[in-house]
Design a protein around this motif. Structure first.
Motif, PDB file in Angstrom:
ATOM      1  N   PRO B  34      51.752 -51.296-109.360  1.00 32.52           N
ATOM      2  CA  PRO B  34      51.922 -52.711-109.693  1.00 32.52           C
ATOM      3  C   PRO B  34      51.757 -53.584-108.446  1.00 32.52           C
ATOM      4  N   PHE B  37      54.675 -54.427-106.173  1.00 34.99           N
ATOM      5  CA  PHE B  37      55.488 -53.302-105.705  1.00 34.99           C
ATOM      6  C   PHE B  37      55.635 -53.353-104.185  1.00 34.99           C
ATOM      7  N   GLY B  38      56.859 -53.239-103.722  1.00 37.05           N
ATOM      8  CA  GLY B  38      57.100 -53.244-102.283  1.00 37.05           C
ATOM      9  C   GLY B  38      57.261 -54.626-101.687  1.00 37.05           C
ATOM     10  N   LYS B  39      57.263 -55.648-102.541  1.00 34.16           N
ATOM     11  CA  LYS B  39      57.385 -57.016-102.044  1.00 34.16           C
ATOM     12  C   LYS B  39      58.738 -57.242-101.375  1.00 34.16           C
ATOM     13  N   TYR B  40      59.800 -56.748-102.009  1.00 39.12           N
ATOM     14  CA  TYR B  40      61.146 -56.925-101.439  1.00 39.12           C
ATOM     15  C   TYR B  40      61.752 -55.613-100.976  1.00 39.12           C
ATOM     16  N   GLY B  41      61.243 -54.535-101.508  1.00 37.71           N
ATOM     17  CA  GLY B  41      61.794 -53.215-101.195  1.00 37.71           C
ATOM     18  C   GLY B  41      60.987 -52.199-101.974  1.00 37.71           C
ATOM     19  N   TYR B  43      60.432 -51.169-104.824  1.00 37.31           N
ATOM     20  CA  TYR B  43      60.454 -51.366-106.275  1.00 37.31           C
ATOM     21  C   TYR B  43      59.501 -52.493-106.629  1.00 37.31           C
ATOM     22  N   ARG B  44      59.289 -52.693-107.929  1.00 40.40           N
ATOM     23  CA  ARG B  44      58.381 -53.741-108.377  1.00 40.40           C
ATOM     24  C   ARG B  44      59.052 -55.096-108.178  1.00 40.40           C
ATOM     25  N   ALA B  47      60.094 -57.429-111.030  1.00 44.24           N
ATOM     26  CA  ALA B  47      61.235 -57.041-111.859  1.00 44.24           C
ATOM     27  C   ALA B  47      62.439 -57.909-111.517  1.00 44.24           C
ATOM     28  N   LEU B  48      62.552 -58.249-110.241  1.00 41.51           N
ATOM     29  CA  LEU B  48      63.672 -59.062-109.772  1.00 41.51           C
ATOM     30  C   LEU B  48      63.599 -60.452-110.395  1.00 41.51           C
ATOM     31  N   GLU B  50      61.974 -61.244-113.117  1.00 36.76           N
ATOM     32  CA  GLU B  50      62.175 -61.115-114.564  1.00 36.76           C
ATOM     33  C   GLU B  50      63.660 -61.056-114.890  1.00 36.76           C
ATOM     34  N   GLU B  51      64.396 -60.291-114.077  1.00 36.08           N
ATOM     35  CA  GLU B  51      65.834 -60.171-114.301  1.00 36.08           C
ATOM     36  C   GLU B  51      66.507 -61.524-114.117  1.00 36.08           C
ATOM     37  N   ALA B  52      66.113 -62.243-113.056  1.00 31.32           N
ATOM     38  CA  ALA B  52      66.725 -63.538-112.768  1.00 31.32           C
ATOM     39  C   ALA B  52      66.375 -64.575-113.833  1.00 31.32           C
ATOM     40  N   ALA B  53      65.228 -64.388-114.490  1.00 36.59           N
ATOM     41  CA  ALA B  53      64.769 -65.397-115.458  1.00 36.59           C
ATOM     42  C   ALA B  53      65.379 -65.207-116.838  1.00 36.59           C
ATOM     43  N   ARG B  54      66.234 -64.183-116.991  1.00 36.04           N
ATOM     44  CA  ARG B  54      66.800 -63.942-118.323  1.00 36.04           C
ATOM     45  C   ARG B  54      67.609 -65.142-118.796  1.00 36.04           C
TER      46      ARG B  54
END
Lengths: 253, 161, 390
Positions: B34, B37-41, B43-44, B47-48, B50-54
């Motif tokens: 993806p 991937f690796g932008k913050y650590g 992981y994708r 995803a961060l 997406e989680e925050a936008a819930r």
């Protein structure tokens, strides 16, 4: 002339593409190296230190937090991102523990053998461990630690192997029957990033649950953190939980 | 079958084939990683976000106070003992209820049952002793009748003194 | 917390711990992987260590390893919540996870095994590509990769390559299976799994199950094809089986003994497990029936030189028991570790259904598939008859 130019052009294009391609290939070949670039990581780490404090002495076991969590996070029935346990201890040191429906509907009176000498409720949730075994065992990097040290799950990448469920010593994780992926408490990451409180913290009528940033001297948690007698669950496993319990009795599992 | 053939030619052939397969695999793999991937650590990164936008559904009670609909009840609650109890605890999480109520006025009902009050106020040995609790059978028994709690206590400000 | 011994805890499980997340499929997965590792070890005993008496089964064991390897990942795929994302394990691996190694170790091992089989059967493949017609001819010709060199020099090269591959294959097979043990042994949240002995026990039991399955299939195949069973081969396999079994059972028992003797906080829950949920599957069946009986039986045929008929019968009988023993061991580890909640004071049962997705029928089907593949492989690459020697 024209044709030759074009030919040259395409040759140059090809060369360019070839060089790009081979660079890409060499990058690709080198890629599967776990990133140890601490310099880069430091930039990504947020300057926060979030902790969750549970004051066992204040909890009345109303289960409003469990309900709030379920509505907020659409937690599937029979699974829990947070739950409340009841401990009743008799004079003969018989420890009765239960958590009917995770305590969501409150607790009905319970008769135990002998008089109840001591009783209390213990709210449980993901401990968001600093040294977390669940992220360690995730094979596809779907469980991860956010820059703010929230332990989260990427539902798009999770393969649903269940290894993280096995690795969590606290029973905080489950495989969601809806998404078939691992699921857990997110400390309401989506609310915290919007400047709101966690659903469970907000629902608690007794301030038994507190959440905040220790690095922010104005936060409530920073005011109580060092003054209180705090404990974590299963400290011998060295998972370094970031959910702390105040006045926790030895019987708590 | 030529006699000139080197005895190791088949070995070379199979390993070249293997190399081609591995390189093809590596290229395909690189295309499937993806983008974020690796932008913050490790992981994708998306995803961060997406989680925050819930979506938030358990709404803030300040919204109840600022609306004209429930300002009165909110002010009463805000001065009484039930101040720390958020509206949603008894009334449910109704982040979108203004719209939903307009669509179906009968959708929401208020729970006036004793059991709702007793969820918190029933005497339980596990509850902290300083919390107001009642033994259901001993509390206000008149002719065996059990009137609803709210006939004496205002649920928004329950103390009677 | 078990270290407060004067407390008497009543049963309680964490609410998310009411389910068995790892089912029969996860029992089957290490079992099949173990058969691969075990069969490979036998072929390496011949190819690397020159145990001539194992020559009759050297090729067969390679095909057997390959047949089971093809299906080793099937139970895992059937278990995953999202099997379509299985390749994520190689696309975005997390190298701190034991499972992330699976994709790489498994595929490397598959490549190695295919290479070894190719080199071992190369002469046969070239022969068949000339003898057969139609589709089979096309199949064998493709497999030759267009090279028909069967000169003595080429054969010598093949022999050398096979030896090297087999030698690399031994640590690879150990890794493939040791990692499966590691997968369980490194879960600190689970006292029934968490022991450094786990990879070793898995490896030894893999060798036991692999050799036992090889003996069984070899005897069946020989009877079926009406060819003579090599006496030396069976006697030798019996010895290896016995040796691995002794080491395996000793370590398994030592693990329990140490836990019992230390009586640490784990023993509380394990003691309960052994007395209740695992009483029949572990103590009665795995230890008493399926370990001690073959241990004694194999001991007798290995120490006393009995007639071949008796030896063969004992070997067959012990192998059957040991095939069950290792399956039970996988069951007792995988399911046993989930019988209790992480609270350590709550327990749950597991009864797989016959027809469910990860149930008994699925297990039987997945287990029969490699046997069919091994049968087909042996038809394509006949190797058990004496006149088809390499």
């Amino acid at each position: 002339m024209e044709f030759e130019k074009m030919n040259q052009q395409s040759r140059r294009d090809f060369l360019k593409k070839f060089i790009q391609g081979s660079t890409a290939l060499s990058v690709v070949l080198m890629y599967p190296v776990p990133s140890f670039s601490t310099e880069k990581d430091k930039k990504k780490k947020a300057n926060t230190n979030y902790v969750y404090l549970v004051d066992i002495g204040k909890c009345i076991g109303c289960g409003k937090c469990v309900k709030a969590c379920r509505t907020e996070n659409n937690v599937p029935a029979d699974f829990f991102r947070t739950w409340v346990e009841r401990y009743l201890i008799s004079f003969q040191h018989e420890v009765f523990t239960d958590s009917p429906k995770g305590g969501e509907e409150g607790f009905q009176p319970k008769k135990i053998k002998g008089e109840v000498e001591k009783g209390f409720y213990v709210p449980k949730l993901c401990n968001h461990c600093s040294n977390t075994p669940c992220v360690q065992v995730c094979p596809v990097s779907a469980s991860y630690k956010s820059p703010e040290n929230f332990i989260l799950v990427d539902k798009e990448r999770c393969i649903g192997c269940g290894y993280c469920v096995q690795a969590c010593p606290y029973g905080s994780r489950y495989i969601s029957p809806n998404s078939h992926t691992a699921d857990k408490c997110t400390w309401c990451y989506h609310r915290i990033t919007k400047g709101l409180q966690n659903a469970c913290v907000q629902a608690c009528p007794r301030e038994a649950r507190l959440f905040g940033d220790l690095n922010n001297s104005k936060s409530k948690v920073s005011k109580v953190f060092h003054r209180e007698n705090l404990m974590v669950l299963k400290p011998h496993l060295m998972t370094n939980p970031q959910t702390y319990y105040k006045d926790m009795a030895a019987e708590v599992i | 079958m030529s006699k000139m053939e080197s005895p190791t030619s088949h070995v070379k052939r199979v390993f070249i084939l293997l190399l081609i397969i591995i390189i093809a695999g590596v290229i395909v793999r690189s295309m499937l990683i993806p983008e974020s991937f690796g932008k913050y650590g490790h992981y994708r990164g998306n995803a961060l976000q997406e989680e925050a936008a819930r979506e938030v559904t358990f709404s803030e009670q300040e919204k109840c106070s600022s609306s004209e609909c429930h300002e009165m009840n909110f002010l009463i609650k805000d001065k009484g003992k039930h101040k720390p109890v958020v509206c949603e605890n008894c009334h449910g999480a109704f982040a979108f209820h203004p719209e939903e109520k307009r669509a179906d006025p009968n959708k929401f009902t208020i729970n006036r049952d004793r059991s709702l009050c007793l969820t918190c106020h029933r005497k339980e040995p596990a509850r902290p002793k300083d919390f107001p609790m009642i033994v259901e059978l001993e509390h206000y028994v008149e002719g065996g009748e059990k009137p609803p709690c709210i006939s004496c206590h205002d649920p928004h400000s329950p103390s009677m003194g | 917390m078990e270290h407060f011994n004067h407390f008497h805890f009543l049963e309680y499980s964490f609410p998310n711990d009411m389910y068995i997340y790892w089912t029969l499929m996860i029992v089957l997965y290490p079992y099949i992987t173990g058969l691969v590792a075990g069969a490979f070890i036998v072929s390496s005993l011949y190819h690397v260590f020159g145990k001539e008496e194992l020559k009759p089964v050297a090729k067969f064991s390679l095909l057997m390893a390959f047949g089971f390897l093809l299906f080793a990942s099937v139970p895992l795929l059937n278990h995953l919540g999202h099997p379509e994302r299985a390749f994520n394990v190689m696309i975005t691996p997390n190298f701190t996870s034991a499972i992330s190694g699976f994709g790489f170790i498994y595929s490397t091992y598959a490549i190695l095994l295919m290479l070894e089989i190719w080199f071992v059967f190369r002469k046969d493949i070239i022969l068949y590509s000339q003898k057969t017609t139609g589709f089979l001819k096309f199949f064998y010709t493709t497999l030759t990769l267009g090279n028909f060199n069967v000169s003595d020099e080429a054969m010598k090269v093949d022999h050398k390559v096979v030896t090297i591959l087999a030698a690399i294959g031994i640590p690879m097979a150990c890794m493939l299976h040791g990692y499966v043990g590691f997968l369980f042994g490194a879960v600190k949240a689970n006292p029934w799994w968490s022991t450094p002995l786990m990879p070793v026990i898995f490896l030894l039991s893999a060798a036991v199950s692999g050799i036992a399955m090889l003996i069984l299939l070899y005897i069946i195949a020989s009877k079926f094809m009406k060819i003579d069973i090599h006496e030396e081969c069976i006697r030798s396999l019996n010895k290896y089986l016995w040796a691995f079994l002794i080491a395996d059972v000793t370590l398994e028992m030592l693990e329990i003994l140490v836990l019992f003797y230390e009586s640490g906080e784990e023993w509380e829950v394990i003691h309960y497990l052994l007395a209740n949920e695992l009483f029949y599957s572990f103590i009665i069946f795995q230890v008493f029936i399926c370990s001690i009986i073959p241990l004694i039986a194999l001991g007798i045929v290995n120490i006393l030189t009995l007639s071949f008929r008796v030896t063969l019968f004992t070997s067959l009988f012990s192998s059957l028991l040991l095939i069950f023993q290792v399956f039970l061991m996988r069951w007792n580890v995988v399911i046993g570790g989930q019988h209790f909640s992480k609270s350590f004071i709550g327990f749950k049962e597991y009864h797989p259904l016959f027809f469910e997705k990860e149930g008994i029928l699925a297990t039987i089907i997945i287990f029969i598939c490699p046997l069919i593949v091994i049968y087909i492989l042996n038809r394509l690459f006949p190797n058990l008859k004496d006149n088809e020697e390499f």
